[in-house]
Design a protein around this motif. Sequence first.
Motif, mmCIF file in Angstrom:
data_model
loop_
_atom_site.group_PDB
_atom_site.id
_atom_site.type_symbol
_atom_site.label_atom_id
_atom_site.label_comp_id
_atom_site.label_asym_id
_atom_site.label_seq_id
_atom_site.Cartn_x
_atom_site.Cartn_y
_atom_site.Cartn_z
ATOM 1 N N GLU A 184 3.117 5.436 5.377
ATOM 2 C CA GLU A 184 1.973 5.767 4.534
ATOM 3 C C GLU A 184 1.927 7.266 4.267
ATOM 4 O O GLU A 184 1.613 7.709 3.153
ATOM 5 N N ALA A 185 2.265 8.069 5.279
ATOM 6 C CA ALA A 185 2.260 9.524 5.105
ATOM 7 C C ALA A 185 3.276 9.946 4.052
ATOM 8 O O ALA A 185 3.000 10.809 3.206
ATOM 9 N N HIS A 242 13.998 7.119 3.988
ATOM 10 C CA HIS A 242 12.625 7.382 3.566
ATOM 11 C C HIS A 242 12.102 6.336 2.589
ATOM 12 O O HIS A 242 10.905 6.334 2.272
ATOM 13 N N ALA A 243 12.964 5.396 2.129
ATOM 14 C CA ALA A 243 12.443 4.366 1.239
ATOM 15 C C ALA A 243 13.456 3.237 1.076
ATOM 16 O O ALA A 243 14.659 3.426 1.269
ATOM 17 N N ASP A 244 12.935 2.061 0.730
ATOM 18 C CA ASP A 244 13.727 0.942 0.227
ATOM 19 C C ASP A 244 13.400 0.806 -1.249
ATOM 20 O O ASP A 244 12.221 0.795 -1.629
ATOM 21 N N GLY A 280 0.793 -1.228 0.000
ATOM 22 C CA GLY A 280 0.000 0.000 0.000
ATOM 23 C C GLY A 280 0.815 1.262 0.000
ATOM 24 O O GLY A 280 0.258 2.355 -0.208
ATOM 25 N N ARG A 281 2.132 1.165 0.206
ATOM 26 C CA ARG A 281 2.980 2.357 0.167
ATOM 27 C C ARG A 281 4.159 2.172 -0.799
ATOM 28 O O ARG A 281 5.222 2.771 -0.622
ATOM 29 N N GLU A 326 2.488 11.788 0.487
ATOM 30 C CA GLU A 326 3.172 13.039 0.165
ATOM 31 C C GLU A 326 3.901 12.924 -1.179
ATOM 32 O O GLU A 326 3.852 13.825 -2.016
ATOM 33 N N ALA A 327 4.575 11.775 -1.390
ATOM 34 C CA ALA A 327 5.295 11.565 -2.647
ATOM 35 C C ALA A 327 4.332 11.546 -3.834
ATOM 36 O O ALA A 327 4.593 12.156 -4.881
#
Length: 312
Positions: free
Chosen positions: A278-279, A253-255, A163-164, A283-284
């Motif tokens: 999820e936030a 902030h990410a993989d 979901g993200r 935002e992205a």
Amino acid sequence: MTSNLDREGTAAARDHAEGRFATLTFERDVAAPLSVLWQVWTAPAARAVWSAPKPSVSAEFLEADTRVGGREVSLCKVEGQPDVRCECGWLELQPALRSVNYEVVSSGGVTQSAALVTADFSGAEERSRLVVTVQLSSLAENMEARYRQGFDAGLGNLAGVAGRTMVLQRVIQAPRTIVWNAWMNPETLPQWWGPDGFSCRTQRIDLRTGGEWVFDMIGPDGAVFPNHHLFTEVRPEERIAYMLLWGENGPKHADAWASFEEQDGATKVTLGMALSTEAAFQEAKGFGAVELGLQTLGKLERFAKSRWDAVA
């Protein structure tokens, strides 16, 4: 006199009663497109994010070859307890439709269980569904309960990660070697990385497993965006995985992962990015990360095609 069939039937019934054999089914509705769910299920970098069933457990991947005939070996680690080793062998991979794998779990060199895992996928544009069937043979006590707990928690994690996650794909009309070398070359990567109008200013770059790229992305208006990529896997001409940090040694902030597949003389590039929250994902999406990412792959295509045209 009791026949052999009677004795075998009695033994089979006893085995089932004792929980040696079980068929378990798990179902998940996922708020993500089918293409994203498939990537999160199969991409090693994504599996490393969601596979640990709870925060007290860490997953270490020792080997990962996601193709028919390939295998995956991971360790589940809990402080103060022996590591649990899981070997997964891929038997069938039909993208966005079905996967089948065997799974052998051991601890301290002793096999605890073996299982056949079938995952069926279905879905529409924004939502998808996963049904996992586990045919379990237990050699240790309580494995059925442990499987139920582990799969239930892991698939809950998977649904959250899917979901993200953003997945971008592009077929580039150049051989895989050309595309790979355009990406994994410290001289060329900064030349094309980033959306249209952006440039890169490199501080350090070391494109190998355990390496890093510390750089600033500079927007068309001169705005500076510090970045730090930490490379967790580099499998030549097949895939890379890396963590994205906000600036040097900043918060993650990410993989992310990228795969490179030959396709009739061209190269299919798949870029996946699982945002940490999820936030952050919302935002992205809000500032157009998908469109900007597709622009980045477009720049890669133009760069790779120019290199290919020069040597063709």
